[in-house]
Write a protein that holds these residues in place. Structure first.
Motif, PDB file in Angstrom:
ATOM      1  N   PRO A 123      47.394  47.854  26.729  1.00  0.00           N
ATOM      2  CA  PRO A 123      46.563  46.694  27.012  1.00  0.00           C
ATOM      3  C   PRO A 123      46.216  46.337  28.700  1.00  0.00           C
ATOM      4  O   PRO A 123      47.246  46.867  29.412  1.00  0.00           O
ATOM      5  CB  PRO A 123      46.626  45.603  26.607  1.00  0.00           C
ATOM      6  CG  PRO A 123      48.116  45.745  25.854  1.00  0.00           C
ATOM      7  CD  PRO A 123      48.718  46.848  25.883  1.00  0.00           C
ATOM      8  N   VAL A 124      45.143  46.184  29.314  1.00  0.00           N
ATOM      9  CA  VAL A 124      45.024  45.744  31.061  1.00  0.00           C
ATOM     10  C   VAL A 124      46.107  44.042  30.691  1.00  0.00           C
ATOM     11  O   VAL A 124      45.374  43.530  30.352  1.00  0.00           O
ATOM     12  CB  VAL A 124      43.690  45.847  31.107  1.00  0.00           C
ATOM     13  CG1 VAL A 124      43.354  45.767  32.516  1.00  0.00           C
ATOM     14  CG2 VAL A 124      42.319  46.705  30.679  1.00  0.00           C
ATOM     15  N   ARG A 125      46.448  44.177  32.023  1.00  0.00           N
ATOM     16  CA  ARG A 125      47.491  43.514  32.491  1.00  0.00           C
ATOM     17  C   ARG A 125      46.637  42.576  33.402  1.00  0.00           C
ATOM     18  O   ARG A 125      46.299  41.313  34.335  1.00  0.00           O
ATOM     19  CB  ARG A 125      48.953  43.181  32.665  1.00  0.00           C
ATOM     20  CG  ARG A 125      49.167  42.086  33.426  1.00  0.00           C
ATOM     21  CD  ARG A 125      50.556  42.631  33.608  1.00  0.00           C
ATOM     22  NE  ARG A 125      50.628  43.783  34.058  1.00  0.00           N
ATOM     23  CZ  ARG A 125      51.896  43.406  35.135  1.00  0.00           C
ATOM     24  NH1 ARG A 125      51.757  42.246  36.160  1.00  0.00           N
ATOM     25  NH2 ARG A 125      51.929  44.756  36.360  1.00  0.00           N
ATOM     26  N   TYR A 126      45.745  43.462  34.900  1.00  0.00           N
ATOM     27  CA  TYR A 126      44.936  42.913  35.594  1.00  0.00           C
ATOM     28  C   TYR A 126      44.310  44.039  36.772  1.00  0.00           C
ATOM     29  O   TYR A 126      44.554  45.336  36.095  1.00  0.00           O
ATOM     30  CB  TYR A 126      46.262  42.149  37.618  1.00  0.00           C
ATOM     31  CG  TYR A 126      46.618  43.466  37.793  1.00  0.00           C
ATOM     32  CD1 TYR A 126      45.953  44.214  38.990  1.00  0.00           C
ATOM     33  CD2 TYR A 126      48.365  44.053  37.519  1.00  0.00           C
ATOM     34  CE1 TYR A 126      47.136  44.913  39.431  1.00  0.00           C
ATOM     35  CE2 TYR A 126      49.227  44.464  38.004  1.00  0.00           C
ATOM     36  CZ  TYR A 126      48.147  45.481  39.198  1.00  0.00           C
ATOM     37  OH  TYR A 126      49.368  46.204  39.923  1.00  0.00           O
ATOM     38  N   VAL A 127      43.106  43.919  37.518  1.00  0.00           N
ATOM     39  CA  VAL A 127      42.321  44.461  38.093  1.00  0.00           C
ATOM     40  C   VAL A 127      42.256  44.314  39.164  1.00  0.00           C
ATOM     41  O   VAL A 127      42.078  43.231  39.515  1.00  0.00           O
ATOM     42  CB  VAL A 127      40.998  44.941  37.144  1.00  0.00           C
ATOM     43  CG1 VAL A 127      40.065  45.771  37.565  1.00  0.00           C
ATOM     44  CG2 VAL A 127      41.423  45.452  35.109  1.00  0.00           C
ATOM     45  N   ASP A 128      42.790  44.750  40.077  1.00  0.00           N
ATOM     46  CA  ASP A 128      42.330  44.411  41.075  1.00  0.00           C
ATOM     47  C   ASP A 128      41.516  45.187  42.003  1.00  0.00           C
ATOM     48  O   ASP A 128      41.245  46.962  42.013  1.00  0.00           O
ATOM     49  CB  ASP A 128      43.109  45.459  42.575  1.00  0.00           C
ATOM     50  CG  ASP A 128      43.588  45.162  44.107  1.00  0.00           C
ATOM     51  OD1 ASP A 128      41.964  43.997  44.352  1.00  0.00           O
ATOM     52  OD2 ASP A 128      44.208  44.607  44.385  1.00  0.00           O
ATOM     53  N   LEU A 129      40.080  44.413  42.467  1.00  0.00           N
ATOM     54  CA  LEU A 129      38.671  45.151  41.890  1.00  0.00           C
ATOM     55  C   LEU A 129      38.485  45.704  43.844  1.00  0.00           C
ATOM     56  O   LEU A 129      37.179  45.676  44.198  1.00  0.00           O
ATOM     57  CB  LEU A 129      37.772  44.475  41.863  1.00  0.00           C
ATOM     58  CG  LEU A 129      37.393  44.723  40.542  1.00  0.00           C
ATOM     59  CD1 LEU A 129      37.138  43.857  39.457  1.00  0.00           C
ATOM     60  CD2 LEU A 129      36.553  45.746  40.128  1.00  0.00           C
ATOM     61  N   ARG A 130      39.323  45.428  45.112  1.00  0.00           N
ATOM     62  CA  ARG A 130      39.334  45.024  46.525  1.00  0.00           C
ATOM     63  C   ARG A 130      38.345  46.320  46.876  1.00  0.00           C
ATOM     64  O   ARG A 130      39.118  46.795  48.211  1.00  0.00           O
ATOM     65  CB  ARG A 130      40.064  44.235  46.790  1.00  0.00           C
ATOM     66  CG  ARG A 130      40.967  42.763  46.592  1.00  0.00           C
ATOM     67  CD  ARG A 130      41.719  42.254  47.057  1.00  0.00           C
ATOM     68  NE  ARG A 130      42.318  42.713  47.027  1.00  0.00           N
ATOM     69  CZ  ARG A 130      44.017  42.536  46.916  1.00  0.00           C
ATOM     70  NH1 ARG A 130      44.390  41.374  47.788  1.00  0.00           N
ATOM     71  NH2 ARG A 130      44.978  43.159  46.470  1.00  0.00           N
ATOM     72  N   TYR A 131      38.060  47.039  46.672  1.00  0.00           N
ATOM     73  CA  TYR A 131      38.302  48.343  47.392  1.00  0.00           C
ATOM     74  C   TYR A 131      36.153  48.514  47.266  1.00  0.00           C
ATOM     75  O   TYR A 131      35.670  47.953  46.515  1.00  0.00           O
ATOM     76  CB  TYR A 131      38.496  49.446  46.544  1.00  0.00           C
ATOM     77  CG  TYR A 131      40.434  49.853  46.002  1.00  0.00           C
ATOM     78  CD1 TYR A 131      40.804  49.845  47.439  1.00  0.00           C
ATOM     79  CD2 TYR A 131      40.472  48.766  45.240  1.00  0.00           C
ATOM     80  CE1 TYR A 131      42.371  49.865  46.753  1.00  0.00           C
ATOM     81  CE2 TYR A 131      42.120  48.340  44.372  1.00  0.00           C
ATOM     82  CZ  TYR A 131      42.276  49.298  46.038  1.00  0.00           C
ATOM     83  OH  TYR A 131      44.132  49.067  45.455  1.00  0.00           O
ATOM     84  N   ASP A 132      35.790  49.780  48.573  1.00  0.00           N
ATOM     85  CA  ASP A 132      34.517  49.653  48.516  1.00  0.00           C
ATOM     86  C   ASP A 132      34.174  50.288  47.110  1.00  0.00           C
ATOM     87  O   ASP A 132      32.997  49.604  46.307  1.00  0.00           O
ATOM     88  CB  ASP A 132      34.309  50.452  49.691  1.00  0.00           C
ATOM     89  CG  ASP A 132      34.913  49.960  50.958  1.00  0.00           C
ATOM     90  OD1 ASP A 132      34.389  48.574  50.780  1.00  0.00           O
ATOM     91  OD2 ASP A 132      34.064  49.923  51.961  1.00  0.00           O
ATOM     92  N   THR A 133      34.876  51.329  46.391  1.00  0.00           N
ATOM     93  CA  THR A 133      34.131  52.059  45.150  1.00  0.00           C
ATOM     94  C   THR A 133      36.023  51.918  44.208  1.00  0.00           C
ATOM     95  O   THR A 133      37.199  52.626  44.639  1.00  0.00           O
ATOM     96  CB  THR A 133      33.626  53.490  45.261  1.00  0.00           C
ATOM     97  OG1 THR A 133      35.347  53.566  46.122  1.00  0.00           O
ATOM     98  CG2 THR A 133      32.257  53.552  45.922  1.00  0.00           C
TER      99      THR A 133
END
Length: 247
Positions: free
Chosen positions: A223-233
């Motif tokens: 299962p997913v714990r965290y997702v870091d989306l601080r990227y251009d892609t």
């Protein structure tokens, strides 16, 4: 021989003083009557406020307690009751957003209430209404999202929450907690436990990227714990390990 001019002057003075005395008596009577009338109007036993009539839609306002406060602050008669004071007292109560107060002859006080609508908890100790305004009231029994942010960012945080919650509405992943940092970077914790780091810019687009990618992430063995989306892609994913699950 008495002068007619002298007699006439005496008569005129007599009339003048008679008029002054009469005027003083009238004024004294008016004053006494006014004092008695005022005392009568102030006497609660003669013209009491028999009914305090509350209207409006409310769930959290304790009407019995509020009426007791009003009667304690305004112990006089119907005439002596100060509508403005009652208005200020009512609007000072935690769950009251707006109120209107008026007298209705002969013995009724009518109060219309608009109750606060809590939509989120703010920094643990306050609540937010739909306009991003804070108020202090107990809401331990309400299942509300938790919002955090620096002072003065209440409306910004709530607007961001509403926008992101609308985007997540179709995914069955509501927001449990939202944090807005001093630098206005966004972080979310969803009710399924996943943490999202969206950063400062284009946070709606980044959230949409997560929504698009989540079906693929959900197929993985862990299962997913965290997702870091601080990227251009792209994105960075942290997974729950067996040790995490046991702890």
């Amino acid at each position: 021989m008495v002068s007619t001019d002298s007699s006439g002057a005496q008569y005129t003075r007599y009339q003048l003083w008679s008029g002054v005395v009469f005027l003083l008596l009238v004024l004294a009577g008016l004053i006494v009557g006014g004092v008695k009338t005022y005392a009568w109007m102030q006497d609660e036993q003669r013209m009491p406020v028999q009914v305090v009539d509350f209207s409006g839609e409310f769930q959290h306002v304790d009407i019995t307690r509020l009426e007791r406060l009003i009667r304690r602050s305004q112990p006089g008669s119907f005439f002596a009751l100060d509508v403005n004071e009652v208005y200020r007292l009512v609007e000072a109560q935690p769950w009251i957003y707006r109120a209107s107060v008026r007298k209705q002859w002969p013995n009724r006080l009518k109060i219309y209430l608009v109750e606060q609508t809590p939509v989120a908890k703010w920094n643990e100790d306050l609540l937010l209404n739909p306009y991003g305004e804070t108020f202090s009231a107990k809401a331990d029994d309400l299942d509300l999202p938790r919002l955090y942010g620096p002072g003065g960012s209440e409306k910004t945080a709530l607007e961001g929450y509403n926008a992101m919650q609308t985007l997540l509405a179709t995914t069955d992943m509501p927001i449990a907690e939202l944090s807005l940092s001093e630098r206005f970077a966004w972080q979310l914790q969803l009710k399924n436990g996943i943490e999202l780091n969206l950063g400062r810019q284009e946070f709606i687009d980044r959230l949409q990227r997560f929504i698009d990618m989540y079906p693929l992430l959900a197929q993985q063995s862990k299962p997913v714990r965290y997702v870091d989306l601080r990227y251009d892609t792209g994105l960075a994913v942290g997974w729950n390990t067996d040790d995490d699950e046991q702890s």
